[in-house]
Design a protein around this motif. Structure first.
Motif, PDB file in Angstrom:
ATOM      1  N   MET A 134      -6.610 -15.757  -5.141  1.00  0.00           N
ATOM      2  CA  MET A 134      -7.274 -14.105  -5.368  1.00  0.00           C
ATOM      3  C   MET A 134      -5.436 -13.092  -4.506  1.00  0.00           C
ATOM      4  O   MET A 134      -5.267 -13.761  -3.085  1.00  0.00           O
ATOM      5  CB  MET A 134      -8.246 -13.480  -5.276  1.00  0.00           C
ATOM      6  CG  MET A 134      -7.926 -11.882  -5.470  1.00  0.00           C
ATOM      7  SD  MET A 134      -9.873 -11.425  -4.633  1.00  0.00           S
ATOM      8  CE  MET A 134      -9.733  -9.656  -5.903  1.00  0.00           C
ATOM      9  N   ALA A 135      -4.824 -12.962  -5.108  1.00  0.00           N
ATOM     10  CA  ALA A 135      -3.365 -12.516  -4.792  1.00  0.00           C
ATOM     11  C   ALA A 135      -3.787 -11.174  -3.768  1.00  0.00           C
ATOM     12  O   ALA A 135      -4.606 -10.272  -5.197  1.00  0.00           O
ATOM     13  CB  ALA A 135      -2.226 -12.703  -5.831  1.00  0.00           C
ATOM     14  N   PRO A 136      -3.605 -10.706  -2.949  1.00  0.00           N
ATOM     15  CA  PRO A 136      -2.715  -9.346  -2.479  1.00  0.00           C
ATOM     16  C   PRO A 136      -2.448  -8.011  -3.276  1.00  0.00           C
ATOM     17  O   PRO A 136      -1.747  -8.471  -4.622  1.00  0.00           O
ATOM     18  CB  PRO A 136      -2.041  -9.482  -1.132  1.00  0.00           C
ATOM     19  CG  PRO A 136      -1.485  -9.988  -1.275  1.00  0.00           C
ATOM     20  CD  PRO A 136      -1.989 -11.684  -2.473  1.00  0.00           C
ATOM     21  N   HIS A 137      -3.319  -6.962  -3.884  1.00  0.00           N
ATOM     22  CA  HIS A 137      -2.501  -6.478  -4.237  1.00  0.00           C
ATOM     23  C   HIS A 137      -1.244  -5.983  -4.335  1.00  0.00           C
ATOM     24  O   HIS A 137      -1.327  -5.776  -2.996  1.00  0.00           O
ATOM     25  CB  HIS A 137      -3.768  -4.860  -4.070  1.00  0.00           C
ATOM     26  CG  HIS A 137      -3.688  -4.068  -5.263  1.00  0.00           C
ATOM     27  ND1 HIS A 137      -3.452  -3.486  -6.401  1.00  0.00           N
ATOM     28  CD2 HIS A 137      -2.646  -2.180  -4.582  1.00  0.00           C
ATOM     29  CE1 HIS A 137      -2.719  -2.077  -6.926  1.00  0.00           C
ATOM     30  NE2 HIS A 137      -2.547  -1.568  -5.619  1.00  0.00           N
ATOM     31  N   MET A 138      -0.603  -5.442  -4.919  1.00  0.00           N
ATOM     32  CA  MET A 138       0.655  -4.552  -5.257  1.00  0.00           C
ATOM     33  C   MET A 138       0.202  -3.373  -5.188  1.00  0.00           C
ATOM     34  O   MET A 138       0.572  -3.236  -6.509  1.00  0.00           O
ATOM     35  CB  MET A 138       1.446  -6.079  -5.674  1.00  0.00           C
ATOM     36  CG  MET A 138       3.234  -5.986  -4.984  1.00  0.00           C
ATOM     37  SD  MET A 138       4.211  -6.863  -5.716  1.00  0.00           S
ATOM     38  CE  MET A 138       3.513  -8.285  -5.897  1.00  0.00           C
ATOM     39  N   GLU A 139       1.455  -2.901  -4.832  1.00  0.00           N
ATOM     40  CA  GLU A 139       1.590  -0.916  -4.941  1.00  0.00           C
ATOM     41  C   GLU A 139       2.627  -0.883  -4.936  1.00  0.00           C
ATOM     42  O   GLU A 139       3.409  -1.646  -4.126  1.00  0.00           O
ATOM     43  CB  GLU A 139       1.195  -0.176  -3.242  1.00  0.00           C
ATOM     44  CG  GLU A 139       1.213   1.271  -4.171  1.00  0.00           C
ATOM     45  CD  GLU A 139       0.340   2.059  -2.700  1.00  0.00           C
ATOM     46  OE1 GLU A 139       1.150   3.177  -2.763  1.00  0.00           O
ATOM     47  OE2 GLU A 139       0.125   1.580  -1.336  1.00  0.00           O
ATOM     48  N   ASN A 140       3.184  -0.278  -6.118  1.00  0.00           N
ATOM     49  CA  ASN A 140       4.513   0.829  -5.976  1.00  0.00           C
ATOM     50  C   ASN A 140       4.758   1.718  -5.649  1.00  0.00           C
ATOM     51  O   ASN A 140       4.135   2.295  -5.126  1.00  0.00           O
ATOM     52  CB  ASN A 140       5.151   0.533  -8.047  1.00  0.00           C
ATOM     53  CG  ASN A 140       4.756  -0.917  -9.034  1.00  0.00           C
ATOM     54  OD1 ASN A 140       5.422  -1.199  -7.472  1.00  0.00           O
ATOM     55  ND2 ASN A 140       4.049  -0.416  -9.824  1.00  0.00           N
ATOM     56  N   VAL A 141       6.106   1.747  -4.904  1.00  0.00           N
ATOM     57  CA  VAL A 141       6.364   2.173  -3.778  1.00  0.00           C
ATOM     58  C   VAL A 141       7.483   3.137  -5.016  1.00  0.00           C
ATOM     59  O   VAL A 141       8.652   2.556  -4.720  1.00  0.00           O
ATOM     60  CB  VAL A 141       6.649   2.850  -2.249  1.00  0.00           C
ATOM     61  CG1 VAL A 141       5.091   2.631  -1.726  1.00  0.00           C
ATOM     62  CG2 VAL A 141       7.666   1.009  -1.321  1.00  0.00           C
ATOM     63  N   GLN A 142       8.175   4.558  -4.445  1.00  0.00           N
ATOM     64  CA  GLN A 142       9.515   5.210  -5.003  1.00  0.00           C
ATOM     65  C   GLN A 142      10.795   5.848  -3.744  1.00  0.00           C
ATOM     66  O   GLN A 142      11.258   5.914  -4.472  1.00  0.00           O
ATOM     67  CB  GLN A 142       9.151   5.683  -6.321  1.00  0.00           C
ATOM     68  CG  GLN A 142       8.201   5.127  -7.341  1.00  0.00           C
ATOM     69  CD  GLN A 142       8.502   5.659  -8.427  1.00  0.00           C
ATOM     70  OE1 GLN A 142       8.272   6.625  -8.523  1.00  0.00           O
ATOM     71  NE2 GLN A 142       8.726   5.296  -9.542  1.00  0.00           N
ATOM     72  N   THR A 143      10.087   5.731  -2.604  1.00  0.00           N
ATOM     73  CA  THR A 143      10.657   6.690  -1.835  1.00  0.00           C
ATOM     74  C   THR A 143      10.417   6.527  -0.276  1.00  0.00           C
ATOM     75  O   THR A 143       9.390   5.150   0.158  1.00  0.00           O
ATOM     76  CB  THR A 143       9.779   7.934  -1.728  1.00  0.00           C
ATOM     77  OG1 THR A 143       8.903   8.191  -1.663  1.00  0.00           O
ATOM     78  CG2 THR A 143      10.312   8.464  -2.956  1.00  0.00           C
ATOM     79  N   ILE A 144      11.419   6.421   0.497  1.00  0.00           N
ATOM     80  CA  ILE A 144      11.095   5.681   2.012  1.00  0.00           C
ATOM     81  C   ILE A 144      10.010   6.950   2.779  1.00  0.00           C
ATOM     82  O   ILE A 144       9.621   6.121   3.242  1.00  0.00           O
ATOM     83  CB  ILE A 144      12.741   6.621   2.545  1.00  0.00           C
ATOM     84  CG1 ILE A 144      13.571   5.922   2.311  1.00  0.00           C
ATOM     85  CG2 ILE A 144      11.828   6.519   4.384  1.00  0.00           C
ATOM     86  CD1 ILE A 144      13.974   4.920   2.933  1.00  0.00           C
TER      87      ILE A 144
END
Length: 108
Positions: A1-11
């Protein structure tokens, strides 16, 4: 099982996440980058052995200032942060064995 990947768009989103978590992996990628896509797929396929480590993903096109803030001049770049400090980085071809060793060391 892979870690959850969260998208971010700002510093700001990145800094907020780094301040809230003990350990975080930041993947910085570019659009239309086949190496970036391959590294992201490797992460999704379980290249990071500890799936409790949060992975955040940022595209340089969404926030170009990421490059200057984290001194990343190529993509993909993976940064490992522990207690809000950078402890490891790699660009282009990522040695996941080395990354996993660093994670294991800090988790014990």
């Amino acid at each position: 099982m892979a870690p959850h990947m969260e998208n971010v768009q700002t510093i700001g989103q990145i800094k907020d996440r780094l301040s809230r978590e003990e350990i975080v992996i930041l993947l910085i990628k570019s659009e239309n980058c086949s190496v970036c896509d391959a590294i992201e797929n490797q992460i999704k396929d379980g290249a990071i052995k500890d799936n409790s480590v949060p992975v955040i993903k940022a595209k340089l096109e969404d926030a170009p200032e990421i490059s200057g803030e984290f001194l990343t001049f190529t993509s993909p770049t993976i940064l490992l942060f522990i207690n809000n400090k950078e402890h490891w980085r790699a660009s282009r071809f990522i040695p996941f064995d080395d990354l996993n060793k660093h994670i294991d060391f800090w988790k014990t």
